[in-house]
Design a protein around this motif. Structure first.
Motif, mmCIF file in Angstrom:
data_model
loop_
_atom_site.group_PDB
_atom_site.id
_atom_site.type_symbol
_atom_site.label_atom_id
_atom_site.label_comp_id
_atom_site.label_asym_id
_atom_site.label_seq_id
_atom_site.Cartn_x
_atom_site.Cartn_y
_atom_site.Cartn_z
ATOM 1 N N UNK A 165 -50.421 -5.664 -34.796
ATOM 2 C CA UNK A 165 -51.855 -5.924 -34.706
ATOM 3 C C UNK A 165 -52.583 -4.597 -34.912
ATOM 4 N N UNK A 166 -53.463 -4.571 -35.879
ATOM 5 C CA UNK A 166 -54.292 -3.392 -36.105
ATOM 6 C C UNK A 166 -55.426 -3.415 -35.077
ATOM 7 N N UNK A 196 -37.467 -9.824 -36.950
ATOM 8 C CA UNK A 196 -38.886 -9.471 -36.948
ATOM 9 C C UNK A 196 -39.202 -8.619 -35.724
ATOM 10 N N UNK A 197 -39.737 -7.437 -35.962
ATOM 11 C CA UNK A 197 -40.191 -6.571 -34.875
ATOM 12 C C UNK A 197 -41.697 -6.737 -34.702
ATOM 13 N N UNK A 198 -42.069 -7.368 -33.595
ATOM 14 C CA UNK A 198 -43.479 -7.538 -33.267
ATOM 15 C C UNK A 198 -43.974 -6.245 -32.630
ATOM 16 N N UNK A 199 -45.121 -5.766 -33.078
ATOM 17 C CA UNK A 199 -45.692 -4.567 -32.477
ATOM 18 C C UNK A 199 -47.131 -4.841 -32.058
ATOM 19 N N UNK A 221 -49.580 -11.335 -26.429
ATOM 20 C CA UNK A 221 -49.506 -11.595 -27.871
ATOM 21 C C UNK A 221 -48.063 -11.523 -28.382
ATOM 22 N N UNK A 222 -47.244 -10.678 -27.767
ATOM 23 C CA UNK A 222 -45.825 -10.645 -28.150
ATOM 24 C C UNK A 222 -45.183 -11.998 -27.866
ATOM 25 N N UNK A 223 -45.534 -12.602 -26.745
ATOM 26 C CA UNK A 223 -45.010 -13.923 -26.401
ATOM 27 C C UNK A 223 -45.558 -14.988 -27.356
ATOM 28 N N UNK A 224 -46.836 -14.883 -27.697
ATOM 29 C CA UNK A 224 -47.436 -15.852 -28.622
ATOM 30 C C UNK A 224 -46.752 -15.789 -29.983
ATOM 31 N N UNK A 225 -46.524 -14.587 -30.499
ATOM 32 C CA UNK A 225 -45.868 -14.443 -31.797
ATOM 33 C C UNK A 225 -44.406 -14.890 -31.732
ATOM 34 N N UNK A 226 -43.733 -14.601 -30.626
ATOM 35 C CA UNK A 226 -42.332 -15.033 -30.483
ATOM 36 C C UNK A 226 -42.240 -16.555 -30.508
ATOM 37 N N UNK A 227 -43.123 -17.220 -29.750
ATOM 38 C CA UNK A 227 -43.128 -18.687 -29.737
ATOM 39 C C UNK A 227 -43.419 -19.231 -31.133
ATOM 40 N N UNK A 228 -44.319 -18.576 -31.860
ATOM 41 C CA UNK A 228 -44.630 -18.998 -33.224
ATOM 42 C C UNK A 228 -43.420 -18.845 -34.139
ATOM 43 N N UNK A 229 -42.709 -17.740 -34.014
ATOM 44 C CA UNK A 229 -41.503 -17.506 -34.812
ATOM 45 C C UNK A 229 -40.492 -18.623 -34.584
ATOM 46 N N UNK A 230 -40.339 -19.054 -33.349
ATOM 47 C CA UNK A 230 -39.360 -20.109 -33.035
ATOM 48 C C UNK A 230 -39.690 -21.431 -33.739
ATOM 49 N N UNK A 262 -41.773 -6.624 -19.737
ATOM 50 C CA UNK A 262 -40.768 -7.686 -19.770
ATOM 51 C C UNK A 262 -41.068 -8.797 -18.770
ATOM 52 N N UNK A 263 -41.513 -8.455 -17.586
ATOM 53 C CA UNK A 263 -41.835 -9.493 -16.594
ATOM 54 C C UNK A 263 -43.001 -10.343 -17.089
ATOM 55 N N UNK A 264 -44.031 -9.680 -17.634
ATOM 56 C CA UNK A 264 -45.173 -10.422 -18.159
ATOM 57 C C UNK A 264 -44.805 -11.246 -19.378
ATOM 58 N N UNK A 265 -43.995 -10.673 -20.275
ATOM 59 C CA UNK A 265 -43.565 -11.381 -21.483
ATOM 60 C C UNK A 265 -42.746 -12.611 -21.122
ATOM 61 N N UNK A 266 -41.767 -12.444 -20.234
ATOM 62 C CA UNK A 266 -40.877 -13.556 -19.857
ATOM 63 C C UNK A 266 -41.667 -14.688 -19.231
ATOM 64 N N UNK A 267 -42.601 -14.354 -18.341
ATOM 65 C CA UNK A 267 -43.421 -15.378 -17.687
ATOM 66 C C UNK A 267 -44.316 -16.088 -18.695
ATOM 67 N N UNK A 268 -44.939 -15.327 -19.581
ATOM 68 C CA UNK A 268 -45.840 -15.923 -20.575
ATOM 69 C C UNK A 268 -45.073 -16.819 -21.546
ATOM 70 N N UNK A 269 -43.921 -16.369 -22.001
ATOM 71 C CA UNK A 269 -43.136 -17.160 -22.952
ATOM 72 C C UNK A 269 -42.647 -18.448 -22.318
#
Length: 462
Positions: A165-166, A196-199, A221-230, A262-269
Motif C-alpha cells: 500500500x502506497x 505473495x508478500x503483502x506489505x 489490511x494484511x488480514x484482508x489481503x490474505x483472505x482475498x488471496x484465499x 501477529x496477535x492482531x492479524x490472527x484475530x482479524x483473519x
C-alpha cells in the motif's frame, strides 16, 4: 524472430510440439525445444505487438513447462515444515530480476542445477513492475522459459514482492489504493505467482499510544489481503503469503512489535473466515535499506546489520506462531562475509536485488556507449532528474536511479550481443553459486521434493 501470424508460430514449433485444438500441448522433441526454439518463443512472449501471439507464446511456455516438470508452485508447505522445525539451517534466497531477465534467470537455474538447489525464489516488487516494464504474466513466462532452456526440472517459485500500500496514495484515496493492490494480487496469481508478500507496513504509525494501535492498520489490511488471496487460489494450491512489520530503511523491528502484529492479524483473519490459512513468514527491519546507501564516489556504504535482532525475531516467529521465520530485505549489497550469518540467525528468507543490477551495469563487457546513453537519458529525463538531490554527486545520482533504465531500454538490453550476455551470465552464475553455498541451500532439491507437491495449472491457448 517475431511471429507475424498464427501459422508462423505453429510452423516454428512443427515437429517440436503438438498443439491440439482443445488446447492440449504435447512436447515431441524437448532437446530441440531447449534451444533456439525457446529463445524465439520467449522473445515473442515479451515483445510481440500482437496480443494474441504474445499471449499464445506465454500460454505455450506455461503448458509445455508443465509437461517437462517445470511447474510454477507455492513454497507454503516447505515453510510450514520449517515452522514445525522439521527443517532448519538454511535461508531461502528470493531474487528480484530487473533487467536481462531471461539471461539472469538462466544463470540462476544453471547455478541451481550444479548445486542441486530447489529452495530459491524469483520475485518482482510492485514498484519494479512499473519501472522495469514487466507485468506478472510476462515475468512468469520468462522465468519458466529460462528453466526449460536450462533443463531444470521441479517446482519454480515465483513471488510478488512488496505488494505494498502506497501511504501517500492511501491518504489521498483509500478505496482506490486498496482496489489497486487487490487487482495486482489477482493479476499475479492468474500469472502463476503462487507466493505473495503483502506489505502494509507503510501504514504503521509510531505516534500511536501502544504497539497494537501502531500496527493496527498494518495487520487489519494484511488480514484482508490474505483472505482475498484465499478466494483466488487454484484448486490444490495454498499460496504462500508473507507479512511485514517494519518498513525497510526505518527503525529496527522488535519482538514486541512482531507479537502485536501477529496477535492482531490472527484475530482479524479468524473473523474473516473459519480455518483460513495465515501467513508463513514475516518481514522485519534489522538495519538494511533497499539498494544500499551510495557514497559520493558511487560505492556503497557498509551496513551494520543486527543479526541478534534477526535471530530473536526468527525464533519468536517460529516458537510462538509456527512461521518459517523472519525475512530480511535489502541484503544483496552486504559484504560477502555476511551471508552465512543468515542461516545461523535462523532467517527463513533473504531478498536480493540491487547487486545483480550493479553487476550488469559494471561488467567490463557491458558496452560503454550503451551505458553512457542510458546515463544521459537519466540526466535529461524530467522526472528522473528530480531525484538528483542537492549535495549529491553525479555518481550518487546515477547509482540511485539506474534501476530505471531497464524498462525504457528493455529490448536493447535483451538484444545485447550474445558474447556480452554470455560473459555477464557467467559472472552472475558465479555470484549465485556463491550465494547458494553461503545460504546453505545446496542439496535443498531433496527437501523441496519431500515437501512440495506441484499442481499443474494450464493456461488456455488463444
Amino acid at each position: 524472430m517475431l511471429y507475424h501470424t498464427k501459422e508462423d508460430l505453429l510452423n516454428d514449433l512443427k515437429n517440436v510440439a503438438d498443439i491440439q485444438k482443445n488446447g492440449t500441448v504435447l512436447v515431441l522433441n524437448k532437446e530441440v525445444l531447449r534451444n533456439k526454439k525457446m529463445d524465439a518463443l520467449v522473445y515473442n512472449a515479451v515483445f510481440n505487438k500482437e496480443a494474441a501471439l504474445r499471449d499464445a507464446s506465454r500460454s505455450l511456455i506455461r503448458n509445455m513447462g508443465n509437461k517437462l516438470g517445470v511447474v510454477s508452485a507455492s513454497i507454503h508447505s516447505l515453510y510450514e515444515a520449517m515452522g514445525k522445525k522439521e527443517y532448519k539451517g538454511f535461508t531461502v534466497p528470493a531474487i528480484n530480476i530487473r533487467g536481462l531477465t531471461y539471461d539472469v534467470s538462466r544463470a540462476i537455474f544453471r547455478a541451481a542445477r550444479k548445486n542441486h538447489v530447489g529452495a530459491f525464489i524469483f520475485e518482482i516488487a510492485r514498484s519494479e513492475i512499473g519501472y522495469t516494464d514487466q507485468r506478472p504474466a510476462e515475468y512468469s513466462a520468462v522465468i519458466l522459459a529460462a528453466a526449460i532452456r536450462e533443463g531444470f526440472e521441479g517446482p519454480v517459485f515465483i513471488q510478488g514482492d512488496h505488494f505494498q500500500i502506497n501511504a501517500k496514495k492511501y491518504e489521498k484515496d483509500k478505496e482506490c489504493e486498496i482496489t489497486t493492490v487487490k487487482k495486482l494480487i489477482k493479476e499475479a496469481i492468474d500469472a502463476g505467482f503462487y507466493n505473495v508478500d503483502i506489505d502494509t507496513s507503510t501504514l504503521v504509525d509510531l505516534n500511536k499510544p501502544n504497539l497494537t494501535e501502531q500496527q493496527r492498520l498494518n495487520f487489519e489490511f494484511a488480514a484482508e489481503f490474505t483472505a482475498y488471496i484465499r478466494t483466488l487460489e487454484p484448486k490444490g494450491i495454498t499460496v504462500s503469503v508473507g507479512g511485514e512489520i517494519g518498513e525497510v530503511g526505518k527503525k529496527n523491528s522488535t519482538v514486541e512489535e512482531l507479537r502485536a502484529f501477529m496477535d492482531g492479524f490472527t484475530d482479524t483473519l479468524s473473523r474473516k473466515g473459519k480455518g483460513l490459512k495465515g501467513i508463513s513468514k514475516i518481514s522485519v527491519q534489522t538495519g538494511t535499506s533497499h539498494g544500499g546507501v551510495p557514497l559520493p564516489d558511487g560505492t556503497v556504504a557498509k551496513v551494520k546489520l543486527d543479526f541478534d535482532t534477526l535471530k530473536n525475531l526468527s525464533m519468536a516467529a517460529r516458537d510462538e506462531y509456527g512461521l518459517s521465520g523472519a525475512v530480511q530485505h535489502g541484503a544483496s549489497t552486504l559484504p560477502a562475509d555476511a551471508f552465512d550469518k543468515f542461516p545461523e540467525a535462523g532467517a527463513a528468507e533473504v531478498h536480493l536485488a540491487t547487486e545483480f543490477q550493479n553487476m550488469i551495469y559494471e561488467s567490463k563487457v557491458f558496452p560503454q556507449d550503451f551505458r553512457k546513453e542510458i546515463y544521459d537519458f537519466f540526466k535529461n529525463h524530467p522526472d528522473i532528474k528530480k531525484e538528483w538531490k542537492e549535495g549529491d554527486t553525479e555518481d550518487q545520482f546515477i547509482y540511485k536511479v539506474r534501476k530505471n533504465g531497464f524498462g525504457p531500454f528493455k529490448e536493447r538490453f535483451w538484444n545485447l550481443p550474445d558474447n556480452v550476455k554470455k560473459k555477464i551470465g557467467e559472472e552472475l552464475e558465479a555470484k549465485f553459486d556463491f550465494l547458494f553455498k553461503k545460504l546453505n541451500v545446496v542439496h535443498s532439491k531433496e527437501i523441496v521434493k519431500k515437501t512440495i507437491k506441484p499442481v499443474e495449472v494450464a493456461l488456455p491457448n488463444p
